[in-house]
Design a protein around this motif. Structure first.
Motif, PDB file in Angstrom:
ATOM      1  N   CYS A 184       2.125   5.310   1.629  1.00  0.00           N
ATOM      2  CA  CYS A 184       2.321   3.881   1.917  1.00  0.00           C
ATOM      3  C   CYS A 184       2.619   3.704   3.396  1.00  0.00           C
ATOM      4  O   CYS A 184       3.397   4.462   3.966  1.00  0.00           O
ATOM      5  N   LEU A 194       4.199   1.189   4.786  1.00  0.00           N
ATOM      6  CA  LEU A 194       5.245   0.207   5.110  1.00  0.00           C
ATOM      7  C   LEU A 194       6.619   0.799   5.431  1.00  0.00           C
ATOM      8  O   LEU A 194       7.497   0.090   5.905  1.00  0.00           O
ATOM      9  N   GLY A 242       2.395   2.904  -2.795  1.00  0.00           N
ATOM     10  CA  GLY A 242       1.585   2.005  -1.980  1.00  0.00           C
ATOM     11  C   GLY A 242       1.953   0.547  -2.096  1.00  0.00           C
ATOM     12  O   GLY A 242       2.676   0.127  -2.995  1.00  0.00           O
TER      13      GLY A 242
END
Ligand code: SF4
Length: 347
Positions: A112, A114, A162
């Protein structure tokens, strides 16, 4: 010759595919049923298609898929699957049994981008987006496994590895398959997209599909939220909350605000009061998630009394609040613990 992968195509794409061949559009519906309702992974099994069509499909197309390379079962019945994708990358999914409900938590990205500070997936970095074929295969695998023991997959949540809204085209195609009456046939309330709050995509996806939304909030102030979730610098709280208020809702449904409680960080009564002010008004419910620790994390889970006090302040402030039961923590299958690294036994 490269064979066309029919797994992961939407019904409309499959209808167009057959139309280009001069075949009837209803063939797509038949194929959809075989793949997503009868768990077929071989064209030869599709006995209501003509022998000629089965032959053409077998020589020019394929149905991609992969079994779980490893799985683990928690003491509470939660199952975690590790899937190896065709390029060797790995992702995880978690099946959570709860009374009659069988909820599958699926991944939409390998890793992911972020970097939420409390999340093991974020800590392991970002590799790539998953395709709709790869995303939906997680549900195909779990549904087949469940059907073999007389059970049914009842819910799908995009809460695995994700950020689904950073992979909207593939996630949207997957949702189309999950909701299609010829695919998995789920109602929108049984499919939940969980997001860190990617505002434009949130609204666009909500207009495209009647699914449920869960939004990771985790702090009631921008300074703290930016610290925990760097994406807050791009989409600050006020924009995220405004978007949550604009998501079209079917009657009786609410948008969920996910709040991971971190001891001494965001779990004070003042934090709870600020949160209740943010979500007052009935449209948003709060899901409290006592932190699930993982190695390398500086955070700890709060004591049960702290969680109870936080919940009480929210309820007193008029906010519907649920404390999420900890599931699968002994096999690192709990929220925020997925890494996609091989552990457990081979299937
Ligand atoms: S919490 Fe979700 S969005 Fe944040 S890093 Fe983890 S997987 Fe990504």
């Amino acid at each position: 010759m490269t064979r066309t992968d029919l797994k992961g195509m939407t019904l409309t794409e499959l209808e167009e595919f057959f139309a280009r061949w001069g075949k009837e559009r209803y063939r797509a519906r038949q194929l959809f049923r075989w793949i997503y309702q009868k768990h077929a992974d071989d064209f030869a099994a599709m006995t209501d298609l003509s022998k000629e069509l089965r032959g053409i499909l077998a020589s020019t197309c394929r149905l991609s898929g992969f079994p779980a390379e490893r799985f683990e079962t928690s003491a509470d019945g939660t199952e975690k699957y590790l899937f190896r994708l065709e390029d060797g990358e790995t992702v995880e999914s978690v099946l959570i049994p709860d009374d009659a409900r069988r909820t599958l938590c699926i991944s939409s990205q390998v890793g992911c981008p972020l970097l939420c500070g409390f999340c093991a997936t974020g800590a392991s970095g970002f590799r790539r987006n998953m395709t709709s074929a790869e995303i939906v295969q997680q549900a195909c695998y779990a549904a087949k496994r469940l059907s073999e023991r007389g059970e049914r997959l009842s819910n799908v949540v995009f809460m695995g590895m994700g950020e689904p809204l950073m992979n909207v085209p593939e996630v949207s195609r997957t949702i189309g398959i999950l909701l299609s009456q010829f695919g998995f046939g789920f109602s929108g309330k049984r499919v939940t997209v969980s997001t860190a709050g990617i505002v434009p995509e949130m609204l666009a996806l909500a207009l495209a599909h009647p699914v449920s939304f869960a939004v990771s909030i985790n702090a009631a102030r921008d300074d703290l939220r930016s610290l925990l979730m760097p994406v807050n610098r791009k989409y600050p709280l006020k924009d995220v909350v405004a978007a949550m208020r604009r998501i079209p809702l079917q009657s009786g449904r609410k948008v969920t605000a996910e709040y991971v409680l971190l001891a001494g960080v965001n779990d004070s009564p003042e934090d709870a009061l600020s949160l209740s002010r943010l979500f007052r008004g009935g449209r948003i419910k709060v899901n409290l998630i006592p932190y699930n620790a993982h190695e390398a994390s500086p955070y700890r889970a709060p004591e049960a009394e702290v969680v109870g006090r936080f919940r009480d302040v929210l309820i007193a402030g008029g906010v519907q609040t649920i404390t999420r039961e900890r599931r699968g923590a002994d096999i690192r299958a709990a929220c925020g613990q997925l890494r996609g690294s091989p552990r457990g036994k081979k299937s």
